[in-house]
Design a protein around this motif. Structure first.
Motif, short mmCIF file in Angstrom:
data_model
loop_
_atom_site.label_atom_id
_atom_site.label_comp_id
_atom_site.label_asym_id
_atom_site.label_seq_id
_atom_site.Cartn_x
_atom_site.Cartn_y
_atom_site.Cartn_z
N PRO A 170 0.60 -1.29 -0.05
CA PRO A 170 -0.08 0.11 0.21
C PRO A 170 0.82 1.24 -0.06
O PRO A 170 0.57 2.20 -0.44
CB PRO A 170 -0.83 -0.09 1.23
N LEU A 171 2.28 1.30 1.02
CA LEU A 171 2.70 2.55 0.65
C LEU A 171 3.84 2.43 -0.80
O LEU A 171 4.28 3.60 -0.66
CB LEU A 171 3.75 2.45 1.89
N GLU A 172 3.58 2.04 -1.20
CA GLU A 172 4.63 2.50 -3.27
C GLU A 172 3.53 2.84 -3.71
O GLU A 172 3.95 3.24 -4.68
CB GLU A 172 4.49 0.73 -3.49
N ALA A 173 2.28 3.55 -2.93
CA ALA A 173 1.32 4.06 -4.36
C ALA A 173 2.10 5.50 -3.72
O ALA A 173 1.13 6.61 -4.86
CB ALA A 173 -0.12 4.35 -3.94
N PHE A 174 2.71 6.13 -3.18
CA PHE A 174 2.91 7.41 -2.64
C PHE A 174 4.46 8.07 -2.84
O PHE A 174 5.37 6.79 -2.70
CB PHE A 174 2.46 7.91 -1.03
N PRO A 175 4.55 9.22 -3.00
CA PRO A 175 5.55 9.24 -3.33
C PRO A 175 6.36 9.60 -1.52
O PRO A 175 5.47 9.94 -1.50
CB PRO A 175 5.97 11.09 -3.51
N LEU A 176 7.95 8.87 -1.62
CA LEU A 176 8.67 8.77 -0.44
C LEU A 176 8.27 10.46 -0.18
O LEU A 176 8.32 10.44 1.64
CB LEU A 176 10.31 8.73 -0.30
N GLU A 177 8.86 11.10 -0.81
CA GLU A 177 8.53 12.60 0.20
C GLU A 177 7.21 13.49 0.36
O GLU A 177 7.01 13.72 1.56
CB GLU A 177 9.23 13.81 -0.52
N SER A 178 5.94 12.35 0.39
CA SER A 178 4.78 12.26 0.68
C SER A 178 4.92 11.72 2.57
O SER A 178 3.42 11.94 2.56
CB SER A 178 3.89 12.21 0.37
N LEU A 179 5.65 10.84 2.66
CA LEU A 179 5.34 10.06 3.58
C LEU A 179 5.73 10.73 4.85
O LEU A 179 7.09 10.70 4.73
CB LEU A 179 5.72 8.09 3.71
N ILE A 221 3.76 5.15 9.95
CA ILE A 221 4.31 5.72 8.98
C ILE A 221 2.77 6.41 8.50
O ILE A 221 1.97 6.39 8.71
CB ILE A 221 5.09 5.36 7.56
N ARG A 222 2.57 7.74 8.25
CA ARG A 222 1.32 8.39 8.15
C ARG A 222 1.03 9.04 6.32
O ARG A 222 2.16 9.38 5.76
CB ARG A 222 1.38 9.82 8.72
N THR A 223 0.17 8.29 5.98
CA THR A 223 0.10 8.74 4.42
C THR A 223 -0.11 10.33 4.52
O THR A 223 -1.58 10.98 5.20
CB THR A 223 -0.85 8.35 3.72
N PRO A 224 -0.15 11.02 3.20
CA PRO A 224 -1.23 12.27 3.08
C PRO A 224 -2.51 12.05 3.53
O PRO A 224 -2.99 13.36 3.97
CB PRO A 224 -0.64 12.41 1.46
N SER A 225 -3.06 10.90 3.32
CA SER A 225 -4.78 11.08 3.56
C SER A 225 -5.27 10.86 5.36
O SER A 225 -5.58 10.67 5.69
CB SER A 225 -5.53 10.18 3.10
N ALA A 226 -3.39 10.43 5.87
CA ALA A 226 -3.72 10.82 7.31
C ALA A 226 -4.47 9.69 7.60
O ALA A 226 -4.09 8.96 9.18
CB ALA A 226 -4.69 11.27 8.34
N GLU A 227 -3.62 8.49 6.97
CA GLU A 227 -4.07 6.89 7.68
C GLU A 227 -3.07 6.79 8.02
O GLU A 227 -1.30 7.05 7.79
CB GLU A 227 -4.49 5.97 6.69
N ILE A 228 -2.56 5.92 8.93
CA ILE A 228 -1.04 5.18 9.33
C ILE A 228 -0.82 3.85 9.37
O ILE A 228 -1.85 2.90 9.79
CB ILE A 228 -1.38 5.32 11.40
N GLY A 287 7.57 4.14 -0.81
CA GLY A 287 7.95 5.45 -2.18
C GLY A 287 7.51 4.59 -3.51
O GLY A 287 7.18 3.38 -3.29
N GLN A 288 7.53 5.38 -4.21
CA GLN A 288 7.26 5.12 -5.78
C GLN A 288 8.54 4.47 -6.35
O GLN A 288 8.61 3.88 -7.60
CB GLN A 288 6.42 6.01 -6.04
N ASN A 289 9.73 4.65 -5.81
CA ASN A 289 11.15 4.33 -6.42
C ASN A 289 11.64 2.58 -5.83
O ASN A 289 12.85 2.37 -5.59
CB ASN A 289 11.94 5.26 -5.89
N HIS A 290 10.25 1.61 -6.04
CA HIS A 290 10.99 0.14 -5.01
C HIS A 290 11.64 0.54 -3.35
O HIS A 290 12.65 -0.16 -3.45
CB HIS A 290 11.30 -0.32 -6.10
N GLY A 291 11.16 1.21 -2.74
CA GLY A 291 12.08 1.30 -1.93
C GLY A 291 12.33 0.85 -0.79
O GLY A 291 10.37 -0.33 -0.07
#
Length: 172
Positions: free
Chosen positions: A89-98, A114-121, A131-135
């Motif tokens: 699920p966290l690969e859908a967000f840019p790393l800078e937004s997490l 980790i908190r996402t931009p939509s305030a989910e933990i 992150g979107q770079n296969h982190g």
């Protein structure tokens, strides 16, 4: 008697001094003549001029210096990311937004929050991806989550890059 003017007197006096000094240093002159007898200066001959050979520049068979290239190639790496792996699920967000908001510890294992931009933990552990770079998460401390991202360089080769998500402390 002839009148001698001051100008004529000034012109005659230096000449008399020079005539009076003629006999001095005769031994020095003889020594100099003896030292220089038989000595001749040697001048090297003019070097032979070589014929000009034009240089044929054939750059078509070498690599263009203005194209990007990889300096160190990892021979063990075969390619890019594992496309058969299901994305997390966290690969859908840019790393800078997490943002990292905390940690949990249980049985000597540390988990990151980790908190996402939509305030989910989300709870993450070492080995999870984000992150979107296969982190891929390689370590979790109380203040930082360290990742190794897999990114393409300018030539199209895949390379590892280190990145981190730091703990953001609440201002409330």
């Amino acid at each position: 008697m002839m009148k001698i003017t001051a100008r004529a007197l000034l012109a005659i006096i230096p000449i008399m001094f020079l005539v009076g000094c003629e006999g001095q240093h005769q031994d020095l002159r003889v020594w100099m003549d003896q030292q220089g007898a038989g000595q001749r200066g040697k001048i090297d001959p003019i070097p032979e001029v070589q014929e000009y050979q034009p240089f044929a520049y054939n750059a078509y068979d070498i690599q263009d210096p203005f194209l990007p290239r990889k300096i160190n190639v990892d021979p063990d790496r075969e390619g890019g990311p594992d496309i058969r792996r299901a994305p997390e699920p966290l690969e859908a967000f840019p790393l800078e937004s997490l943002t990292m908001v905390g940690t949990l510890s249980q049985n000597k294992a540390t988990f990151g929050l980790i908190r996402t931009p939509s305030a989910e933990i989300y709870q993450v552990s070492v080995g999870n991806y984000m992150g979107q770079n296969h982190g891929k998460i390689v370590s979790i401390t109380e203040t930082e989550i360290q990742l190794t991202e897999l990114v393409q360089d300018g030539v199209g080769d895949w390379a590892n890059r280190s990145n981190s998500v730091w703990l953001i402390e609440s201002t409330k």
